[in-house]
Design a protein around this motif. Structure first.
Motif, PDB file in Angstrom:
ATOM      1  N   LEU A 229     -13.344  32.488  -4.270  1.00  0.00           N
ATOM      2  CA  LEU A 229     -13.047  32.580  -5.924  1.00  0.00           C
ATOM      3  C   LEU A 229     -13.703  33.922  -6.284  1.00  0.00           C
ATOM      4  CD1 LEU A 229     -12.261  31.875  -8.526  1.00  0.00           C
ATOM      5  CD2 LEU A 229     -14.033  30.451  -9.023  1.00  0.00           C
ATOM      6  N   ALA A 230     -15.138  34.022  -5.652  1.00  0.00           N
ATOM      7  CA  ALA A 230     -15.613  35.295  -6.016  1.00  0.00           C
ATOM      8  C   ALA A 230     -15.012  36.814  -5.278  1.00  0.00           C
ATOM      9  CB  ALA A 230     -16.955  35.517  -5.594  1.00  0.00           C
ATOM     10  N   ALA A 231     -14.366  36.424  -3.994  1.00  0.00           N
ATOM     11  CA  ALA A 231     -13.643  37.307  -3.473  1.00  0.00           C
ATOM     12  C   ALA A 231     -12.314  37.576  -3.948  1.00  0.00           C
ATOM     13  CB  ALA A 231     -13.854  36.986  -1.868  1.00  0.00           C
ATOM     14  N   GLY A 232     -11.745  36.624  -4.694  1.00  0.00           N
ATOM     15  CA  GLY A 232     -10.477  36.899  -5.258  1.00  0.00           C
ATOM     16  C   GLY A 232      -9.331  36.606  -4.195  1.00  0.00           C
ATOM     17  N   ALA A 233      -9.893  35.678  -3.211  1.00  0.00           N
ATOM     18  CA  ALA A 233      -9.233  35.054  -2.077  1.00  0.00           C
ATOM     19  C   ALA A 233      -8.056  33.943  -2.893  1.00  0.00           C
ATOM     20  CB  ALA A 233      -9.767  34.511  -0.936  1.00  0.00           C
ATOM     21  N   GLN A 234      -6.829  34.185  -2.212  1.00  0.00           N
ATOM     22  CA  GLN A 234      -5.722  33.378  -2.813  1.00  0.00           C
ATOM     23  C   GLN A 234      -4.906  33.133  -1.354  1.00  0.00           C
ATOM     24  OE1 GLN A 234      -4.204  33.602  -7.060  1.00  0.00           O
ATOM     25  NE2 GLN A 234      -4.206  35.784  -6.304  1.00  0.00           N
ATOM     26  N   GLY A 235      -4.113  32.226  -1.174  1.00  0.00           N
ATOM     27  CA  GLY A 235      -3.115  32.057  -0.062  1.00  0.00           C
ATOM     28  C   GLY A 235      -2.832  30.556   0.066  1.00  0.00           C
ATOM     29  N   THR A 236      -1.922  30.446   1.356  1.00  0.00           N
ATOM     30  CA  THR A 236      -1.441  29.148   1.397  1.00  0.00           C
ATOM     31  C   THR A 236      -1.859  28.649   3.036  1.00  0.00           C
ATOM     32  OG1 THR A 236       0.478  29.539   0.225  1.00  0.00           O
ATOM     33  CG2 THR A 236       0.625  27.770   1.889  1.00  0.00           C
ATOM     34  N   ALA A 237      -2.764  27.473   2.900  1.00  0.00           N
ATOM     35  CA  ALA A 237      -3.052  26.999   4.289  1.00  0.00           C
ATOM     36  C   ALA A 237      -2.030  25.922   4.678  1.00  0.00           C
ATOM     37  CB  ALA A 237      -4.477  26.442   4.171  1.00  0.00           C
ATOM     38  N   ALA A 238      -1.337  26.217   5.708  1.00  0.00           N
ATOM     39  CA  ALA A 238      -0.791  24.969   6.461  1.00  0.00           C
ATOM     40  C   ALA A 238      -1.709  24.085   7.384  1.00  0.00           C
ATOM     41  CB  ALA A 238       0.493  25.521   7.238  1.00  0.00           C
TER      42      ALA A 238
ATOM     43  N   LEU B  23       5.593   2.582   9.020  1.00  0.00           N
ATOM     44  CA  LEU B  23       5.847   1.355   9.932  1.00  0.00           C
ATOM     45  C   LEU B  23       6.906   1.535  11.042  1.00  0.00           C
ATOM     46  CD1 LEU B  23       6.161  -0.970   6.843  1.00  0.00           C
ATOM     47  CD2 LEU B  23       4.229  -0.346   8.060  1.00  0.00           C
ATOM     48  N   ASP B  24       6.817   0.952  12.219  1.00  0.00           N
ATOM     49  CA  ASP B  24       7.740   0.968  13.306  1.00  0.00           C
ATOM     50  C   ASP B  24       9.087   0.221  12.791  1.00  0.00           C
ATOM     51  OD1 ASP B  24       6.823  -1.479  13.916  1.00  0.00           O
ATOM     52  OD2 ASP B  24       5.847  -0.866  15.647  1.00  0.00           O
ATOM     53  N   ASP B  25       9.783  -0.028  13.878  1.00  0.00           N
ATOM     54  CA  ASP B  25      11.000  -0.721  13.657  1.00  0.00           C
ATOM     55  C   ASP B  25      10.741  -2.205  13.384  1.00  0.00           C
ATOM     56  OD1 ASP B  25      12.657   1.336  13.768  1.00  0.00           O
ATOM     57  OD2 ASP B  25      12.975   1.335  15.832  1.00  0.00           O
ATOM     58  N   ALA B  26       9.677  -2.865  13.977  1.00  0.00           N
ATOM     59  CA  ALA B  26       9.166  -4.374  13.756  1.00  0.00           C
ATOM     60  C   ALA B  26       8.182  -4.435  12.626  1.00  0.00           C
ATOM     61  CB  ALA B  26       8.293  -4.532  15.142  1.00  0.00           C
ATOM     62  N   GLY B  27       8.304  -3.234  11.809  1.00  0.00           N
ATOM     63  CA  GLY B  27       7.277  -3.399  10.751  1.00  0.00           C
ATOM     64  C   GLY B  27       5.866  -3.317  10.780  1.00  0.00           C
ATOM     65  N   GLU B  28       5.574  -2.869  11.855  1.00  0.00           N
ATOM     66  CA  GLU B  28       3.863  -2.709  12.331  1.00  0.00           C
ATOM     67  C   GLU B  28       3.553  -1.301  12.094  1.00  0.00           C
ATOM     68  OE1 GLU B  28       1.898  -5.344  13.237  1.00  0.00           O
ATOM     69  OE2 GLU B  28       3.794  -6.438  13.080  1.00  0.00           O
ATOM     70  N   PRO B  29       2.368  -1.110  11.406  1.00  0.00           N
ATOM     71  CA  PRO B  29       1.959   0.203  11.066  1.00  0.00           C
ATOM     72  C   PRO B  29       1.730   0.820  12.401  1.00  0.00           C
ATOM     73  CG  PRO B  29       0.167  -1.585  10.349  1.00  0.00           C
ATOM     74  CD  PRO B  29       1.455  -2.270  10.850  1.00  0.00           C
ATOM     75  N   ILE B  30       2.029   2.062  12.096  1.00  0.00           N
ATOM     76  CA  ILE B  30       1.639   3.120  13.479  1.00  0.00           C
ATOM     77  C   ILE B  30       1.052   4.474  12.954  1.00  0.00           C
ATOM     78  CG2 ILE B  30       3.597   2.284  14.617  1.00  0.00           C
ATOM     79  CD1 ILE B  30       5.233   4.647  13.695  1.00  0.00           C
ATOM     80  N   GLU B  31       0.378   5.178  13.962  1.00  0.00           N
ATOM     81  CA  GLU B  31      -0.427   6.376  13.472  1.00  0.00           C
ATOM     82  C   GLU B  31       0.953   7.569  13.422  1.00  0.00           C
ATOM     83  OE1 GLU B  31      -3.006   8.907  16.624  1.00  0.00           O
ATOM     84  OE2 GLU B  31      -4.222   7.523  15.594  1.00  0.00           O
ATOM     85  N   PHE B  32       0.509   8.413  12.559  1.00  0.00           N
ATOM     86  CA  PHE B  32       1.900   9.458  12.336  1.00  0.00           C
ATOM     87  C   PHE B  32       1.046  10.646  12.173  1.00  0.00           C
ATOM     88  CE2 PHE B  32       1.240   7.508   8.265  1.00  0.00           C
ATOM     89  CZ  PHE B  32       1.575   8.664   7.476  1.00  0.00           C
ATOM     90  N   THR B  33       1.663  11.905  12.342  1.00  0.00           N
ATOM     91  CA  THR B  33       1.297  13.302  11.804  1.00  0.00           C
ATOM     92  C   THR B  33       2.099  13.421  10.603  1.00  0.00           C
ATOM     93  OG1 THR B  33       2.828  14.414  13.269  1.00  0.00           O
ATOM     94  CG2 THR B  33       0.608  13.973  14.153  1.00  0.00           C
ATOM     95  N   TYR B  34       1.074  14.269   9.617  1.00  0.00           N
ATOM     96  CA  TYR B  34       1.772  14.875   8.466  1.00  0.00           C
ATOM     97  C   TYR B  34       1.455  16.076   8.476  1.00  0.00           C
ATOM     98  CZ  TYR B  34       1.376  15.412   3.248  1.00  0.00           C
ATOM     99  OH  TYR B  34       1.720  15.879   1.998  1.00  0.00           O
ATOM    100  N   ASN B  35       2.437  16.870   7.893  1.00  0.00           N
ATOM    101  CA  ASN B  35       2.031  18.586   7.753  1.00  0.00           C
ATOM    102  C   ASN B  35       2.861  18.927   6.494  1.00  0.00           C
ATOM    103  OD1 ASN B  35       1.948  19.426  10.688  1.00  0.00           O
ATOM    104  ND2 ASN B  35       3.616  17.786  11.016  1.00  0.00           N
ATOM    105  N   ASN B  36       1.788  19.874   6.103  1.00  0.00           N
ATOM    106  CA  ASN B  36       2.148  20.249   4.646  1.00  0.00           C
ATOM    107  C   ASN B  36       1.291  21.505   4.526  1.00  0.00           C
ATOM    108  OD1 ASN B  36       2.842  20.351   1.859  1.00  0.00           O
ATOM    109  ND2 ASN B  36       2.626  17.982   1.714  1.00  0.00           N
ATOM    110  N   ARG B  37       1.536  22.079   3.163  1.00  0.00           N
ATOM    111  CA  ARG B  37       0.879  23.399   2.807  1.00  0.00           C
ATOM    112  C   ARG B  37      -0.013  23.178   1.592  1.00  0.00           C
ATOM    113  NH1 ARG B  37       5.690  27.249   2.878  1.00  0.00           N
ATOM    114  NH2 ARG B  37       6.762  25.134   2.293  1.00  0.00           N
ATOM    115  N   MET B  38      -1.093  23.847   1.526  1.00  0.00           N
ATOM    116  CA  MET B  38      -1.605  23.717   0.432  1.00  0.00           C
ATOM    117  C   MET B  38      -1.956  25.231  -0.231  1.00  0.00           C
ATOM    118  SD  MET B  38      -5.502  22.196  -0.499  1.00  0.00           S
ATOM    119  CE  MET B  38      -5.218  20.508   0.298  1.00  0.00           C
TER     120      MET B  38
END
Length: 117
Positions: free
Chosen positions: A36-45, A88-103
């Motif tokens: 904030l003090a540096a006036g930095a702005q931007g988008t982090a993926a 959920l996988d095809d059998a309805g069981e929870p699975i690990e996954f990756t989520y990509n986004n930007r802030m």
């Protein structure tokens, strides 16, 4: 399928709706002071590995916002406040996954806020 969208962050923020995520992460005090003090702005993926329980397991920056404090804060916020619906996988069981986004980190124009008072 996980949609990609932008999550906007700053001293104020607008959060977009995203599949699997329940995004409500930002508070006014989370903008890094040095950035904030540096006036930095931007988008982090970023990329989050989400566990079977819907909790973030890891975070990495895939494209810098241009200031290390903004990048670090992005992952800190997502790891601390990120809440996801388990995928959920095809059998309805929870699975690990990756989520990509930007802030998007943006410092608001305080002159406009002052004029509206």
């Amino acid at each position: 399928m996980i949609r990609h969208s932008i999550i906007s962050f700053g001293l104020f923020c607008t959060i977009s709706s995203v599949a699997y995520a329940q995004p409500k992460y930002q508070a006014n005090e989370t903008y890094p002071a040095a950035a904030l003090a540096a006036g930095a702005q931007g988008t982090a993926a970023f990329e989050i590995v989400v566990g079977k329980n819907g909790q973030p397991k890891s975070c990495r920056i895939t494209q810098s916002a241009g200031h290390p404090d903004l990048d670090n804060a992005t992952c800190e916020i997502m790891m601390r406040r990120g809440k996801f619906h388990p995928k959920l996988d095809d059998a309805g069981e929870p699975i690990e996954f990756t989520y990509n986004n930007r802030m998007r980190w943006e410092i608001p124009d305080t002159t406009q806020a002052a004029k509206s008072k």
